[in-house]
Design a protein around this motif. Structure first.
Motif, PDB file in Angstrom:
ATOM      1  N   TRP A  40       1.014  -1.346   0.073  1.00  0.00           N
ATOM      2  CA  TRP A  40      -0.147  -0.051  -0.132  1.00  0.00           C
ATOM      3  C   TRP A  40       0.970   1.174  -0.044  1.00  0.00           C
ATOM      4  O   TRP A  40       1.898   1.155   0.568  1.00  0.00           O
ATOM      5  CB  TRP A  40      -0.720   0.063   1.272  1.00  0.00           C
ATOM      6  CG  TRP A  40      -1.690  -1.125   1.410  1.00  0.00           C
ATOM      7  CD1 TRP A  40      -2.802  -1.321   0.717  1.00  0.00           C
ATOM      8  CD2 TRP A  40      -1.526  -2.279   2.194  1.00  0.00           C
ATOM      9  NE1 TRP A  40      -3.528  -2.330   1.262  1.00  0.00           N
ATOM     10  CE2 TRP A  40      -2.731  -3.127   2.131  1.00  0.00           C
ATOM     11  CE3 TRP A  40      -0.812  -2.414   3.402  1.00  0.00           C
ATOM     12  CZ2 TRP A  40      -2.773  -4.219   2.789  1.00  0.00           C
ATOM     13  CZ3 TRP A  40      -0.937  -3.737   4.008  1.00  0.00           C
ATOM     14  CH2 TRP A  40      -1.954  -4.365   3.939  1.00  0.00           C
ATOM     15  N   TRP A  41       0.300   2.418  -0.297  1.00  0.00           N
ATOM     16  CA  TRP A  41       1.119   3.422  -0.557  1.00  0.00           C
ATOM     17  C   TRP A  41       0.808   4.196   0.902  1.00  0.00           C
ATOM     18  O   TRP A  41       1.747   4.695   1.424  1.00  0.00           O
ATOM     19  CB  TRP A  41       0.427   4.680  -1.393  1.00  0.00           C
ATOM     20  CG  TRP A  41       0.748   4.432  -2.717  1.00  0.00           C
ATOM     21  CD1 TRP A  41       1.961   4.599  -3.487  1.00  0.00           C
ATOM     22  CD2 TRP A  41      -0.036   3.751  -3.950  1.00  0.00           C
ATOM     23  NE1 TRP A  41       2.103   4.301  -4.612  1.00  0.00           N
ATOM     24  CE2 TRP A  41       0.911   3.655  -5.010  1.00  0.00           C
ATOM     25  CE3 TRP A  41      -1.393   3.337  -3.965  1.00  0.00           C
ATOM     26  CZ2 TRP A  41       0.487   3.231  -6.160  1.00  0.00           C
ATOM     27  CZ3 TRP A  41      -1.786   2.606  -5.083  1.00  0.00           C
ATOM     28  CH2 TRP A  41      -0.999   2.664  -6.176  1.00  0.00           C
ATOM     29  N   THR A  42      -0.348   3.681   1.696  1.00  0.00           N
ATOM     30  CA  THR A  42      -0.479   4.000   3.038  1.00  0.00           C
ATOM     31  C   THR A  42      -1.417   2.817   3.592  1.00  0.00           C
ATOM     32  O   THR A  42      -2.103   2.052   2.901  1.00  0.00           O
ATOM     33  CB  THR A  42      -1.598   5.330   3.146  1.00  0.00           C
ATOM     34  OG1 THR A  42      -2.738   5.094   2.675  1.00  0.00           O
ATOM     35  CG2 THR A  42      -0.934   6.585   2.737  1.00  0.00           C
ATOM     36  N   PRO A  43      -0.908   2.434   4.693  1.00  0.00           N
ATOM     37  CA  PRO A  43      -1.542   1.222   5.614  1.00  0.00           C
ATOM     38  C   PRO A  43      -3.177   1.486   5.600  1.00  0.00           C
ATOM     39  O   PRO A  43      -3.691   2.662   5.611  1.00  0.00           O
ATOM     40  CB  PRO A  43      -0.946   1.094   6.834  1.00  0.00           C
ATOM     41  CG  PRO A  43       0.213   2.099   6.707  1.00  0.00           C
ATOM     42  CD  PRO A  43      -0.027   3.247   5.550  1.00  0.00           C
ATOM     43  N   ASP A  45      -6.671   1.823   7.077  1.00  0.00           N
ATOM     44  CA  ASP A  45      -7.339   2.361   8.262  1.00  0.00           C
ATOM     45  C   ASP A  45      -8.283   1.458   8.614  1.00  0.00           C
ATOM     46  O   ASP A  45      -9.447   1.530   8.265  1.00  0.00           O
ATOM     47  CB  ASP A  45      -7.856   3.891   7.881  1.00  0.00           C
ATOM     48  CG  ASP A  45      -8.088   4.516   9.330  1.00  0.00           C
ATOM     49  OD1 ASP A  45      -8.391   3.735  10.320  1.00  0.00           O
ATOM     50  OD2 ASP A  45      -8.978   5.592   9.127  1.00  0.00           O
TER      51      ASP A  45
END
Length: 58
Positions: A40-43, A45
């Protein structure tokens, strides 16, 4: 790409539940994909899952 069910919809067709898949990947990413993996680019949520589940149920 993953095909998955949500809140049991399409679960009888053999599709894994999206929420279970996200928890598994968030918890075991390093073990499953290797320590250097960055899926992922960001984990994800995961705290938003209950709100999304309520919207789908409604």
């Amino acid at each position: 790409m993953v095909s998955s069910s949500w809140l049991g919809i399409a679960e009888r067709a053999g599709m894994v539940a999206t929420e279970q898949l996200l928890f598994l990947l968030a918890r075991h990413t390093g073990e499953l994909l290797g320590a250097a993996a960055a899926p992922w680019w960001t984990p994800p949520d995961l705290t938003r899952l209950p709100v999304i589940a309520q919207m789908v149920a409604a």
